[in-house]
Design an enzyme around this catalytic site. Structure first.
Site, mmCIF file in Angstrom:
data_model
loop_
_atom_site.group_PDB
_atom_site.id
_atom_site.type_symbol
_atom_site.label_atom_id
_atom_site.label_comp_id
_atom_site.label_asym_id
_atom_site.label_seq_id
_atom_site.Cartn_x
_atom_site.Cartn_y
_atom_site.Cartn_z
ATOM 1 N N ASP A 1 0.933 -1.149 0.171
ATOM 2 C CA ASP A 1 0.243 0.076 -0.067
ATOM 3 C C ASP A 1 0.790 1.184 -0.302
ATOM 4 O OD1 ASP A 1 0.873 -0.343 2.520
ATOM 5 O OD2 ASP A 1 -0.789 -1.475 3.401
ATOM 6 N N ASN B 1 -7.092 -3.026 14.327
ATOM 7 C CA ASN B 1 -8.923 -3.125 13.848
ATOM 8 C C ASN B 1 -9.051 -4.074 13.417
ATOM 9 O OD1 ASN B 1 -8.283 -1.950 11.817
ATOM 10 N ND2 ASN B 1 -9.168 -0.028 11.989
ATOM 11 N N HIS C 1 -7.139 -4.706 10.376
ATOM 12 C CA HIS C 1 -6.703 -4.197 8.965
ATOM 13 C C HIS C 1 -5.432 -5.246 8.841
ATOM 14 C CE1 HIS C 1 -4.556 -0.604 9.880
ATOM 15 N NE2 HIS C 1 -3.731 -1.087 8.808
ATOM 16 N N GLU D 1 -9.754 -1.645 5.858
ATOM 17 C CA GLU D 1 -9.876 -1.507 6.512
ATOM 18 C C GLU D 1 -11.297 -2.401 7.288
ATOM 19 O OE1 GLU D 1 -8.308 0.429 8.828
ATOM 20 O OE2 GLU D 1 -8.169 2.375 8.452
HETATM 21 C C1 GLP Z 1 -0.646 0.489 8.495
HETATM 22 C C2 GLP Z 1 -0.359 -0.441 7.558
HETATM 23 C C3 GLP Z 1 -0.507 -2.092 7.119
HETATM 24 C C4 GLP Z 1 0.392 -2.564 8.905
HETATM 25 C C5 GLP Z 1 -0.378 -1.697 9.496
HETATM 26 C C6 GLP Z 1 0.153 -2.092 11.068
HETATM 27 O O1 GLP Z 1 -1.635 0.395 8.809
HETATM 28 N N1 GLP Z 1 -0.900 -0.113 6.101
HETATM 29 O O2 GLP Z 1 -0.115 -3.057 6.021
HETATM 30 O O3 GLP Z 1 0.201 -3.764 8.733
HETATM 31 O O4 GLP Z 1 0.259 -0.713 9.464
HETATM 32 O O5 GLP Z 1 1.378 -1.447 12.054
HETATM 33 P P1 GLP Z 1 1.863 -1.481 13.435
HETATM 34 O O6 GLP Z 1 3.257 -3.088 12.315
HETATM 35 O O7 GLP Z 1 2.991 -0.496 12.631
HETATM 36 O O8 GLP Z 1 1.301 -1.558 14.188
#
Ligand code: GLP
Length: 243
Positions: free
Chosen positions: A67, A136, A138, A143
């Site tokens: 993404d 959440n 995702h 989302e």
């Molecule tokens: C973002 C990314 C996701 C990732 C998520 C969790 O939203 N788009 O791909 O899994 O963050 O982030 P973190 O690993 O910093 O908790």
């Protein structure tokens, strides 16, 4: 879904790094799907170490990131492109031409999403997809909602996700409101999926993903339908799973 629980987030990361290293060693031309966020950092550090030891060669590896924020160009230090450059790509011998990203500055986001899907298909699909987990539920930037979005698309980020990701920005107001993301179908098309979740803040989402309903309200729950998914947890993220 295979579930492996480790004592610490570093141990979970090293295990994920070793699995990715195994895929690269087995197939020098493999296609990796990669994730950003703090969760994969220990895995990326381990891959860099293996590369520096001379154990790994990324010269023929291709990558597709999950993404990108809309409105940030690749040079912006908050773009996921810069994140990957700083934490992995700039430290290994991957060829710039083999690195693929959704372009958050694309004039026509829908066309950009189609281009990305086609590029993945032209490479023969993703061999190994690495994922983190949003608090959440995702995955990538899919989302929670009423329906699973199949293919790459533009998404409005939830306030929960913008708040979670604000720590990477100077202020919460700077977090973009939109992103381009692979869809659930794009992710499910990967031959193998590794999802890492670490820390107490992910425990509730992990519990729902593993034990709850399979529902678009908890996007990661769909991974239970994937035939080759491994979930790597530290003990904090696993703390709400019962025997
Ligand atoms: C973002 C990314 C996701 C990732 C998520 C969790 O939203 N788009 O791909 O899994 O963050 O982030 P973190 O690993 O910093 O908790």
């Amino acid at each position: 879904m295979n579930i492996n629980i480790y004592g610490t987030k570093e141990e979970a990361g090293v295990a994920a790094g070793n699995m990715i290293a195994g895929a690269v060693t087995e197939n020098a031309n493999c296609v990796l799907g990669l994730a950003t966020g703090s969760t994969p950092l220990p895995a990326y550090r381990h891959l860099v170490e293996l590369y520096e030891e001379g154990t790994l060669d990324f010269a023929d590896v291709k990558t597709f990131n999950l993404d990108e924020y809309v409105g940030l160009d690749f040079q912006n230090k908050n773009s996921y492109h810069s994140f990957m450059q700083e934490n992995l790509f700039g430290k290994i011998n991957i060829l710039p031409g083999n690195i693929n990203f959704l372009d958050g500055k694309a004039k026509d986001p829908e066309e950009e999403c189609e281009r990305y899907e086609e590029a993945i298909a032209e490479c023969g699909g993703i061999d190994l997809q690495l994922l983190g987990l949003g608090s959440n539920g995702h995955i990538a930037f899919n989302e929670p909602g009423d329906a699973f979005k199949d293919r790459c698309h533009i998404v409005n980020l939830s306030e929960n996700t913008r708040r979670d990701n604000a720590r990477f920005f100077k202020s919460a107001g700077e977090v973009p409101h939109k992103a381009l993301t692979m869809g659930i179908g794009t992710i499910m098309g990967a031959k193998k999926i590794l999802i890492i979740a670490t820390g107490k803040s992910k425990a509730e989402a992990v519990k729902k993903m593993v034990l709850g309903k399979i529902t678009p309200a908890l996007p990661a729950s769909i991974l239970r339908f994937h035939p080759n998914t491994t979930l790597l947890l530290d003990s904090d993220a696993a703390s709400l799973l019962t025997e």
